[in-house]
Design a protein around this motif. Structure first.
Motif, PDB file in Angstrom:
ATOM      1  N   TYR A   1       0.804  -1.217   0.000  1.00 25.87           N
ATOM      2  CA  TYR A   1       0.000   0.000   0.000  1.00 25.87           C
ATOM      3  C   TYR A   1       0.839   1.270   0.000  1.00 25.87           C
ATOM      4  N   GLY A   2       2.154   1.119  -0.029  1.00 32.29           N
ATOM      5  CA  GLY A   2       3.042   2.276  -0.098  1.00 32.29           C
ATOM      6  C   GLY A   2       3.454   2.515  -1.540  1.00 32.29           C
ATOM      7  N   ILE A   3       2.846   3.481  -2.198  1.00 32.85           N
ATOM      8  CA  ILE A   3       3.131   3.751  -3.609  1.00 32.85           C
ATOM      9  C   ILE A   3       4.608   4.059  -3.810  1.00 32.85           C
ATOM     10  N   ASP A   4       5.254   4.648  -2.804  1.00 33.66           N
ATOM     11  CA  ASP A   4       6.677   4.946  -2.929  1.00 33.66           C
ATOM     12  C   ASP A   4       7.497   3.663  -3.054  1.00 33.66           C
ATOM     13  N   HIS A   5       7.089   2.605  -2.355  1.00 35.99           N
ATOM     14  CA  HIS A   5       7.798   1.327  -2.459  1.00 35.99           C
ATOM     15  C   HIS A   5       7.596   0.705  -3.845  1.00 35.99           C
ATOM     16  N   LEU A   6       6.375   0.755  -4.327  1.00 30.42           N
ATOM     17  CA  LEU A   6       6.084   0.185  -5.638  1.00 30.42           C
ATOM     18  C   LEU A   6       6.825   0.929  -6.746  1.00 30.42           C
ATOM     19  N   LEU A   7       6.889   2.250  -6.655  1.00 25.57           N
ATOM     20  CA  LEU A   7       7.616   3.031  -7.652  1.00 25.57           C
ATOM     21  C   LEU A   7       9.119   2.742  -7.604  1.00 25.57           C
ATOM     22  N   PHE A   8       9.620   2.524  -6.402  1.00 27.55           N
ATOM     23  CA  PHE A   8      11.038   2.187  -6.253  1.00 27.55           C
ATOM     24  C   PHE A   8      11.336   0.857  -6.942  1.00 27.55           C
ATOM     25  N   ILE A   9      10.514  -0.145  -6.718  1.00 25.21           N
ATOM     26  CA  ILE A   9      10.708  -1.450  -7.370  1.00 25.21           C
ATOM     27  C   ILE A   9      10.589  -1.304  -8.884  1.00 25.21           C
ATOM     28  N   PHE A  10       9.632  -0.508  -9.335  1.00 27.00           N
ATOM     29  CA  PHE A  10       9.465  -0.279 -10.771  1.00 27.00           C
ATOM     30  C   PHE A  10      10.727   0.357 -11.361  1.00 27.00           C
ATOM     31  N   ALA A  11      11.295   1.327 -10.650  1.00 21.77           N
ATOM     32  CA  ALA A  11      12.520   1.974 -11.124  1.00 21.77           C
ATOM     33  C   ALA A  11      13.667   0.971 -11.190  1.00 21.77           C
ATOM     34  N   LEU A  12      13.741   0.085 -10.199  1.00 24.40           N
ATOM     35  CA  LEU A  12      14.785  -0.938 -10.232  1.00 24.40           C
ATOM     36  C   LEU A  12      14.609  -1.878 -11.414  1.00 24.40           C
ATOM     37  N   LEU A  13      13.358  -2.184 -11.749  1.00 15.82           N
ATOM     38  CA  LEU A  13      13.104  -3.036 -12.912  1.00 15.82           C
ATOM     39  C   LEU A  13      13.664  -2.407 -14.185  1.00 15.82           C
ATOM     40  N   LEU A  14      13.596  -1.084 -14.272  1.00 15.99           N
ATOM     41  CA  LEU A  14      14.103  -0.385 -15.449  1.00 15.99           C
ATOM     42  C   LEU A  14      15.632  -0.295 -15.459  1.00 15.99           C
ATOM     43  N   LEU A  15      16.220  -0.206 -14.265  1.00 22.81           N
ATOM     44  CA  LEU A  15      17.657   0.037 -14.179  1.00 22.81           C
ATOM     45  C   LEU A  15      18.512  -1.224 -14.103  1.00 22.81           C
ATOM     46  N   VAL A  16      17.989  -2.262 -13.461  1.00 14.80           N
ATOM     47  CA  VAL A  16      18.795  -3.455 -13.203  1.00 14.80           C
ATOM     48  C   VAL A  16      18.440  -4.546 -14.207  1.00 14.80           C
ATOM     49  N   LYS A  17      19.439  -5.074 -14.872  1.00 12.90           N
ATOM     50  CA  LYS A  17      19.235  -6.127 -15.868  1.00 12.90           C
ATOM     51  C   LYS A  17      19.463  -7.490 -15.225  1.00 12.90           C
ATOM     52  N   GLY A  18      18.568  -8.417 -15.471  1.00 18.95           N
ATOM     53  CA  GLY A  18      18.721  -9.786 -14.972  1.00 18.95           C
ATOM     54  C   GLY A  18      18.000 -10.002 -13.663  1.00 18.95           C
ATOM     55  N   THR A  19      17.313 -11.122 -13.573  1.00 18.91           N
ATOM     56  CA  THR A  19      16.521 -11.432 -12.380  1.00 18.91           C
ATOM     57  C   THR A  19      17.390 -11.586 -11.142  1.00 18.91           C
ATOM     58  N   GLY A  20      18.524 -12.274 -11.287  1.00 19.18           N
ATOM     59  CA  GLY A  20      19.417 -12.485 -10.144  1.00 19.18           C
ATOM     60  C   GLY A  20      19.936 -11.182  -9.570  1.00 19.18           C
ATOM     61  N   ARG A  21      20.353 -10.281 -10.449  1.00 18.08           N
ATOM     62  CA  ARG A  21      20.858  -8.981  -9.992  1.00 18.08           C
ATOM     63  C   ARG A  21      19.739  -8.151  -9.365  1.00 18.08           C
ATOM     64  N   LEU A  22      18.510  -8.255  -9.932  1.00 16.99           N
ATOM     65  CA  LEU A  22      17.374  -7.519  -9.382  1.00 16.99           C
ATOM     66  C   LEU A  22      17.068  -7.991  -7.959  1.00 16.99           C
ATOM     67  N   VAL A  23      17.023  -9.308  -7.759  1.00 20.27           N
ATOM     68  CA  VAL A  23      16.752  -9.877  -6.436  1.00 20.27           C
ATOM     69  C   VAL A  23      17.847  -9.445  -5.465  1.00 20.27           C
ATOM     70  N   ALA A  24      19.109  -9.485  -5.886  1.00 21.13           N
ATOM     71  CA  ALA A  24      20.221  -9.062  -5.026  1.00 21.13           C
ATOM     72  C   ALA A  24      20.107  -7.577  -4.658  1.00 21.13           C
ATOM     73  N   THR A  25      19.720  -6.744  -5.621  1.00 22.26           N
ATOM     74  CA  THR A  25      19.580  -5.304  -5.370  1.00 22.26           C
ATOM     75  C   THR A  25      18.446  -5.024  -4.388  1.00 22.26           C
ATOM     76  N   VAL A  26      17.280  -5.643  -4.615  1.00 25.87           N
ATOM     77  CA  VAL A  26      16.145  -5.439  -3.708  1.00 25.87           C
ATOM     78  C   VAL A  26      16.508  -5.933  -2.313  1.00 25.87           C
ATOM     79  N   THR A  27      17.158  -7.095  -2.225  1.00 28.32           N
ATOM     80  CA  THR A  27      17.561  -7.645  -0.926  1.00 28.32           C
ATOM     81  C   THR A  27      18.534  -6.709  -0.223  1.00 28.32           C
ATOM     82  N   ALA A  28      19.450  -6.112  -0.948  1.00 27.87           N
ATOM     83  CA  ALA A  28      20.401  -5.188  -0.353  1.00 27.87           C
ATOM     84  C   ALA A  28      19.702  -3.983   0.258  1.00 27.87           C
ATOM     85  N   PHE A  29      18.646  -3.488  -0.383  1.00 24.42           N
ATOM     86  CA  PHE A  29      17.914  -2.346   0.148  1.00 24.42           C
ATOM     87  C   PHE A  29      17.061  -2.718   1.346  1.00 24.42           C
ATOM     88  N   THR A  30      16.523  -3.929   1.375  1.00 23.32           N
ATOM     89  CA  THR A  30      15.680  -4.313   2.509  1.00 23.32           C
ATOM     90  C   THR A  30      16.512  -4.746   3.675  1.00 23.32           C
TER      91      THR A  30
END
Length: 186
Positions: free
Chosen positions: A157-186
């Motif tokens: 329900y936090g639009i800021d969180h959803l937009l952040f994930i969306f931005a990461l989808l645009l910036l980070v290539k590859g599922t493994g790197r995306l998961v690692a990036t999101v995990t690093a932020f959390t």
């Protein structure tokens, strides 16, 4: 290139027509620790924003009496109040603790109760429901489930969180790197 241009256009339109709604996660905190049968130490912490205390008060049940008057300590980011109370023979089970003024804020109150027998109970009071009803006891699984539900709710329900994930989808290539990036932020 066309996909990137369309994505940028969609983001620009999204930000143009909706205000940013990021929020600071600074909840108030109430801790009740049973020190003897029917006696509790109370820690009540309310955040300070821009030098002002949030307009949230602590209202314990009428049957609760102070053993020690509240002592306030002013910190840079919060005001901490400590006191000792006596609940009588019924204890806190089934009691309602209210937070007048919470409905005027965007913050929550984390409530934690620790009993002499080792049972712990945790709940969240929100502006839409500025009170908690103390349960008799909560299992470890119930507490973990409550935290999991709150975490998922906060992200979904936090639009800021959803937009952040969306931005990461645009910036980070590859599922493994995306998961690692999101995990690093959390």
């Amino acid at each position: 290139a066309l996909r990137d241009s369309l994505t940028c256009l969609a983001l620009a339109l999204l930000f143009m027509f909706s205000p940013a709604q990021a929020h600071e996660a600074r909840p108030a905190y109430l801790e009740l620790r049973e020190t003897a049968s029917g006696q509790f130490s109370v820690l009540w912490r309310t955040p300070v924003l821009s030098g002002k205390r949030l307009p949230v008060a602590l209202k314990l049940p009428d049957s609760v009496k102070n053993l020690k008057e509240p002592i306030e300590q002013e910190l840079a980011d919060s005001i901490v109040e400590r006191r000792s109370i006596i609940t009588g023979t019924d204890g806190l089970a089934g009691a309602r603790i209210e937070f007048p003024g919470l409905q005027l804020t965007i913050t929550d109150v984390l409530v934690r109760v620790e009993m002499l027998d080792g049972h712990q109970w945790t709940a969240i009071a929100r502006p839409a429901q500025p009170w908690v009803d103390i349960a008799a006891a909560q299992s470890t699984l119930q507490v973990a489930g409550e935290y999991l539900r709150l975490g998922i709710e906060h992200i979904l329900y936090g639009i800021d969180h959803l937009l952040f994930i969306f931005a990461l989808l645009l910036l980070v290539k590859g599922t493994g790197r995306l998961v690692a990036t999101v995990t690093a932020f959390t």
